[in-house]
Scaffold this active site. Structure first.
Site, short mmCIF file in Angstrom:
data_model
loop_
_atom_site.label_atom_id
_atom_site.label_comp_id
_atom_site.label_asym_id
_atom_site.label_seq_id
_atom_site.Cartn_x
_atom_site.Cartn_y
_atom_site.Cartn_z
N GLU A 109 65.22 9.92 143.30
CA GLU A 109 64.37 10.14 144.30
C GLU A 109 63.19 9.51 144.35
OE1 GLU A 109 65.27 12.39 146.52
OE2 GLU A 109 66.72 13.68 145.30
N CYS A 140 56.01 13.33 148.44
CA CYS A 140 56.97 12.20 148.69
C CYS A 140 57.47 12.45 150.33
CB CYS A 140 58.25 12.38 147.86
SG CYS A 140 58.74 14.01 147.88
P1 NAP Z 1 56.33 6.47 138.24
O1 NAP Z 1 55.41 5.85 137.69
O2 NAP Z 1 57.66 6.02 138.58
O3 NAP Z 1 56.76 7.69 137.12
C1 NAP Z 1 57.56 8.69 137.34
C2 NAP Z 1 58.07 9.34 136.23
O4 NAP Z 1 58.74 8.21 135.47
C3 NAP Z 1 56.99 9.69 134.99
O5 NAP Z 1 57.50 11.01 134.47
C4 NAP Z 1 57.01 8.70 134.24
O6 NAP Z 1 56.45 8.87 132.93
C5 NAP Z 1 58.35 8.25 134.07
N1 NAP Z 1 58.55 6.77 133.52
C6 NAP Z 1 57.88 5.63 133.80
N2 NAP Z 1 58.49 4.40 133.27
C7 NAP Z 1 59.56 5.01 132.47
C8 NAP Z 1 60.49 4.51 131.70
N3 NAP Z 1 60.57 3.07 131.40
N4 NAP Z 1 61.42 5.29 131.20
C9 NAP Z 1 61.27 6.58 131.45
N5 NAP Z 1 60.63 7.12 132.06
C10 NAP Z 1 59.60 6.65 132.82
O7 NAP Z 1 56.03 7.45 139.45
P2 NAP Z 1 54.82 8.22 139.70
O8 NAP Z 1 53.62 7.31 140.06
O9 NAP Z 1 54.40 9.47 138.77
O10 NAP Z 1 55.05 8.99 141.16
C11 NAP Z 1 54.85 8.42 142.29
C12 NAP Z 1 55.94 7.83 143.21
O11 NAP Z 1 57.11 8.95 143.09
C13 NAP Z 1 55.82 7.83 144.75
O12 NAP Z 1 55.99 6.38 145.08
C14 NAP Z 1 56.48 8.74 145.23
O13 NAP Z 1 56.95 8.43 146.78
C15 NAP Z 1 57.58 8.82 144.63
N6 NAP Z 1 57.95 10.30 144.62
C16 NAP Z 1 59.21 10.74 145.17
C17 NAP Z 1 59.67 11.88 145.22
C18 NAP Z 1 60.93 12.27 145.83
O14 NAP Z 1 61.30 13.32 145.73
N7 NAP Z 1 61.58 11.21 146.35
C19 NAP Z 1 58.97 13.01 144.74
C20 NAP Z 1 57.53 12.85 144.61
C21 NAP Z 1 57.16 11.35 144.10
P3 NAP Z 1 54.86 8.75 132.38
O15 NAP Z 1 54.27 9.57 133.15
O16 NAP Z 1 54.89 9.44 130.86
O17 NAP Z 1 54.70 7.53 132.63
#
Ligand code: NAP
Length: 512
Positions: A261, A300
């Site tokens: 997602e 999102c």
């Molecule tokens: P993110 O930086 O991609 O992080 C999301 C999750 O992934 C966090 O729990 C992060 O952990 C983890 N993560 C990062 N690198 C990883 C790796 N190499 N291996 C395993 N896990 C890893 O995104 P974000 O900044 O939290 O969220 C914002 C984005 O999410 C926005 O672009 C938004 O559009 C999207 N979003 C989408 C939805 C949907 O349902 N489609 C819902 C909400 C948000 P850490 O925090 O420990 O780094």
């Protein structure tokens, strides 16, 4: 008032565990920038947690009927509700949520678990679900086939974004637990406190069988490198991270089932038939203004692109400027504040950079800058595109920002919406069935959900930004290509569909 730092530990293989100092992350109150908690997974045995979930939690859940698993969900839903005020307090200091924002997350969590508990009750004492009708395979009625759905025998790892720590945990776990799979949940570190507390409550109150839930609080470490062919990875976050996780060697070679997602440039289209001040108009203005400000736009499903015909563009600008002018940005702990800060310093940097990029092809109608204060604040911002735009269809600014675009006719509206490259949800506001038909089906294949905002819906709907357990969440292309929830379909990610074939009475006896 200074707040004592809270240590957030992980819950792995049935015990709480604290990581070493080497990669300790500090969580801050985004309104004050004060440190409030810390978490580390350094040195923790994450592979062992997966093994424990598979070998202890999986069998315990699979032994239960759907109705019994549903009762577990109901227990978790009730416990979250019972601790609502405490959880709201944590969301306020760890995520900058207003009370309303926090309720959206926490009530959403309890509501989704409750909805799946209700669904489970309708499935009764089954452990295996039939998928459709059986089919005769040979000349005689004897040779028969039937698709069935059985729980996968691995572990479901849930990696969540920072914006919905309660709902993110619950909506994924509800489907996995009900399907019969144990869960290892990894909330985004920056806002993990609410998920941590929910896990504490579940463990303290013994709401689940041993091994059904583990929590990784902090960096993911090598967690995902140990996933195998019976496991599931459900990820919510940025498209870039999603793409990296999909490409992990073991994920590819062992065909780990993955659901992503990701980002979405959701659009709202105002039909040319909608008169200023009508019920449909009010619904549209309310939904757009809510999506800009709720959770400071960190949703999102929030509307990012607002498509309006030339005739009503000026009135839309005025109405939205009036609504946004009434928003009070500040520390959610202060009375009267209606919009809090962004969740992290990184978010603030990203939103500012996104605004600068959009600045090349838009003008500011309202807001547009940082609020001068400590904390990660951005004013609610309405932009207007100078033309058809490029960046506005390609770059998601994950904050309180939306852009107005002008269109002429349903075909052009649909073409502009489709430039988003695949989205979670877009909406069309109109009472003209001809326009609705052309616009809705002009964008339908590019979305997981399309919201039809007609006048009669006013007062009856939660708007396009609310994800409902009965309907699919997820979308194609940029949105990650995933699908969660959607009632019973939401269990599919955690089940193996298997075709049984053989003697009809025997197959029917086995599956009944
Ligand atoms: P993110 O930086 O991609 O992080 C999301 C999750 O992934 C966090 O729990 C992060 O952990 C983890 N993560 C990062 N690198 C990883 C790796 N190499 N291996 C395993 N896990 C890893 O995104 P974000 O900044 O939290 O969220 C914002 C984005 O999410 C926005 O672009 C938004 O559009 C999207 N979003 C989408 C939805 C949907 O349902 N489609 C819902 C909400 C948000 P850490 O925090 O420990 O780094």
């Amino acid at each position: 008032m200074a707040i004592a730092m809270k240590r957030l530990r992980s819950y792995l293989a049935g015990a709480w565990a604290d990581g070493g100092e080497s990669s300790r992350a500090v969580l801050v109150n985004p309104a004050t920038e004060e440190p409030v908690a810390e978490a580390s997974t350094a040195g923790l045995d994450l592979a062992g947690a997966l093994t424990h979930a598979r070998s202890v939690g999986g069998p315990a859940l699979r032994e239960l009927t759907f109705a019994q698993r549903g009762e577990l969900l109901r227990g978790v839903a009730k416990a979250i509700h019972a601790h609502r005020d405490e959880l709201i307090g944590l969301a306020l200091i760890n995520a900058g949520n207003t009370r309303g924002d926090a309720k959206f997350d926490i009530d959403g969590a309890a509501g989704t678990l409750g909805a799946y508990a209700d669904l489970a009750a309708t499935l009764g004492d089954k452990r295996v679900l039939l998928d459709g009708e059986g089919v005769q395979l040979g000349r005689s009625a004897r040779f028969f086939g039937q698709h069935v759905l059985v729980p996968r025998e691995g572990v479901a790892v849930h990696v969540n974004a920072f914006n919905f720590p309660a709902w993110g945990l619950a909506e994924k776990a509800a489907c996995a637990w009900l399907a019969g799979m144990p869960v290892v949940s990894k909330p985004a570190t920056a806002t993990a406190w609410v998920a941590h507390r929910i896990t504490e409550i579940i463990i303290e109150e013994r709401l689940l069988p041993a091994g059904a839930l583990a929590l990784v609080c902090g960096a993911p470490g090598d967690l995902l490198e140990h996933l195998g062919g019976q496991d599931v990875l459900a990820f919510t976050g940025s498209g870039d991270t999603g793409a990296r996780l999909r490409a992990l060697k073991n994920v590819v070679t062992d065909s780990v089932r993955v659901n992503v997602e990701a980002d979405s440039l959701n659009a709202a289209v105002l039909g040319p038939d909608v008169e200023v001040g009508s019920a449909t108009w009010e619904l549209f203005i309310t939904d757009v203004a809510r999506d800009i400000t709720q959770k400071a736009g960190q949703k999102c499903t929030a509307i990012r692109r607002v498509l309006v015909p030339e005739a009503t563009m000026e009135a839309v600008r005025e109405a939205l400027v009036e609504r946004l002018g009434g928003v009070r940005v500040g520390d959610p702990a202060d009375d009267g504040v209606t919009m809090g800060p962004l969740a992290t310093a990184q978010q603030l940097r990203d939103v500012r950079a996104g605004l600068a990029r959009l600045g090349a092809e838009t003008e500011v109608v309202h807001g547009g800058g940082a609020v001068p204060s400590k904390g990660f604040f951005v004013a609610p911002t309405l932009l207007a595109a100078r033309g058809a735009g490029d960046v506005v269809h390609a770059h998601e600014v994950f904050g309180p920002v939306a852009t107005l675009l002008q269109y002429d006719g349903a075909a052009e509206a649909a073409a502009l919406v489709r430039r988003g490259g695949g989205g979670l949800v877009s909406s069309v506001y109109s009472d003209d069935r001809g326009f609705l038909g052309a616009a809705v089906f002009g964008i339908a294949a590019h979305h997981g959900r399309v919201f039809v905002g007609s006048g009669k819906l006013a007062g009856h709907s939660l708007g396009p930004g609310t994800v409902l357990p009965q309907l699919q969440h997820g979308g194609p292309g940029r949105a990650g290509g995933g699908a969660e929830l959607g009632g019973l379909d939401g269990l599919g990610l955690y089940q193996q569909r298997v075709a049984l074939q053989g003697d009809r009475p025997l197959i029917e006896a086995l599956t009944r």
